[in-house]
Write an enzyme that holds these catalytic residues in place. Sequence first.
Site, mmCIF file in Angstrom:
data_model
loop_
_atom_site.group_PDB
_atom_site.id
_atom_site.type_symbol
_atom_site.label_atom_id
_atom_site.label_comp_id
_atom_site.label_asym_id
_atom_site.label_seq_id
_atom_site.Cartn_x
_atom_site.Cartn_y
_atom_site.Cartn_z
ATOM 1 N N HIS A 214 0.840 -1.194 0.000
ATOM 2 C CA HIS A 214 0.000 0.000 0.000
ATOM 3 C C HIS A 214 0.878 1.249 0.000
ATOM 4 O O HIS A 214 1.877 1.313 0.725
ATOM 5 C CB HIS A 214 -0.910 -0.015 1.232
ATOM 6 C CG HIS A 214 -1.825 1.166 1.314
ATOM 7 N ND1 HIS A 214 -1.748 2.122 2.303
ATOM 8 C CD2 HIS A 214 -2.863 1.537 0.523
ATOM 9 C CE1 HIS A 214 -2.685 3.029 2.118
ATOM 10 N NE2 HIS A 214 -3.372 2.712 1.048
ATOM 11 N N SER A 215 0.529 2.213 -0.848
ATOM 12 C CA SER A 215 1.153 3.538 -0.846
ATOM 13 C C SER A 215 2.678 3.445 -1.037
ATOM 14 O O SER A 215 3.147 2.798 -1.970
ATOM 15 C CB SER A 215 0.789 4.260 0.462
ATOM 16 O OG SER A 215 1.168 5.618 0.426
ATOM 17 N N LEU A 216 3.453 4.060 -0.153
ATOM 18 C CA LEU A 216 4.910 4.060 -0.277
ATOM 19 C C LEU A 216 5.491 2.651 -0.184
ATOM 20 O O LEU A 216 6.570 2.377 -0.724
ATOM 21 C CB LEU A 216 5.525 4.950 0.804
ATOM 22 C CG LEU A 216 7.047 5.113 0.783
ATOM 23 C CD1 LEU A 216 7.514 5.819 -0.470
ATOM 24 C CD2 LEU A 216 7.527 5.850 2.026
ATOM 25 N N CYS A 218 4.634 0.159 -1.798
ATOM 26 C CA CYS A 218 4.783 -0.377 -3.159
ATOM 27 C C CYS A 218 6.148 -0.020 -3.736
ATOM 28 O O CYS A 218 6.799 -0.848 -4.381
ATOM 29 C CB CYS A 218 3.677 0.179 -4.058
ATOM 30 S SG CYS A 218 1.998 -0.159 -3.511
#
Length: 578
Positions: A214-216, A218
């Site tokens: 999720h988010s950063l 990734c």
Amino acid sequence: MKFVLETFKFFLFATAIHSFKLSRNHVDWHSVDEVYLYSDATTSKIARTVTQKLGFSKASSSGTRLHRGYVEEATLEDKPSQTTHIVFVVHGIGQKMDQGRIIKNTAMMREAARKIEERHFSNHATHVEFLPVEWRSKLTLDGDTVDSITPDKVRGLRDMLNSSAMDIMYYTSPLYRDELVKGLQQELNRLYSLFCSRNPNFEEKGGKVSIVSHSLGCVITYDIMTGWNPVRLYEQLLQKEEELPDERWMSYEERHLLDELYITKRRLREIEERLHGLKASSMTQTPALKFKVENFFCMGSPLAVFLALRGIRPGNTGSQDHILPREICNRLLNIFHPTDPVAYRLEPLILKHYSNISPVQIHWYNTSNPLPYEYMKPSFLHPAKDPTSVSENEGISTIPSPVTSPVLSRRHYGESITNIGKASILGAASIGKGLGGMLFSRFGRSSASQPSETSRDSIEDEKKPVASPPMTTVATQTLPHSSSGFLDSAYFRLQESFFNLPQLLFPENVIQNKDNTLVELDHRIDFELREGLVESRYWSAVTSHTAYWSSLDVALFLLTFMYKHEHDNNVKPSLDPV
């Protein structure tokens, strides 16, 4: 006698022989067979205090008695399903602000997956297990340096930013980036080794591993898998700068010494490469992860922005290898909500013209008999306008483009390119007429002097039956000096195949093979959640980035690809995959 016994029990339960503290509860042993579980919530504590002052015991007021033994006898069928697929759930920013949040989010995703498994995959004897990966709390980073330089005014807002958005600055810092990468890498390997030690048959039976980030998270997971390192990139940049010739005036002796230095450096670089080659052949390099990643799911991911800023540009093949090689990860899937401000698309980084092709719409979890994703046809984000909206006399300003075209309304969103229908074909023909008039007015001989004859001839020619044109494309056809001939050829070619529209309108954005066929992705990567019917886009822009965890649609999507190897024999054979 009974009164004495009750009094003895009251005093017995008032003091516990042994207590055990849990995260949100505690357990008291009053005797061997009198064990009670109590909640440590504020409301429960108040209730216990009030009831004890009224004369009730602690156990009878709010405790739950724990019993040894069983209610029903277990059978062989009661054993849990065999775990054949584990999913590591990686969090993004904000974990320092709310420690343990990834555990709660993973629990929500696990619960949603269980509901979907019972509904859609109940006939499978296998099981998918979701495991949280909490990598942020163990990092030291700068210690409390940032906190010490934070002003006291609006301290709550500043602390929230320091605990969330600061992670992005840490990751872009050359000093702390490696600590974040190693923290996640070590935690992934530790959890995998721990799981395999408790499930020794997992690897032997071909267990698979997927990652949901999720988010950063990734971006960090991607860099771990690919081994991307900005320091190595900087060294290559310095190397190129050293090879550039110096433009200032130099004496003969100075230039001669620089030439010798350049030859020596090149010779030294060749020796270093040979030495590295010998080392690589003598010992195998240890991979960053102890397992092969089957599926890499990105949720609300800014990965595409990071790749674009690193110089990744669209290629000329539709392979996932352009951004993530298949030998590293078998399948890359990018999940995002249409109003998520942090999420970006990945497909246009592989093929540029996919910026005008809509992402695949994720099915509702309660959709009956949904079409498999591999058979869903691509659709334009900006298809042709209605025929009434473009007249023959309109110029190039009316021609839609990826910049000027309005966003397609939701009721048309997701229409298949091949099923747009007669109105769209006629609309494309009208656009073709507009292009024909424009081109002919610039290059033709008689359109400026006889505009009425041109339009009248076009109308008469449209009424006549026309034989099917030869199998040459619009892009390679030589334009005739008769505007009606151009209009007829464009009209019937667009009627024959609607896929010629992007070649006609945006030739610079379309990649073609040698046989002039449109290059397509090997498989789709961008998948978009559907918006709710009464959903406010402004409100969902605030909440959508954290709404993936409990979504049943996301749970069904994840399980569909994890169980895909068992569904391959049941797909529709008459359809052509895209």
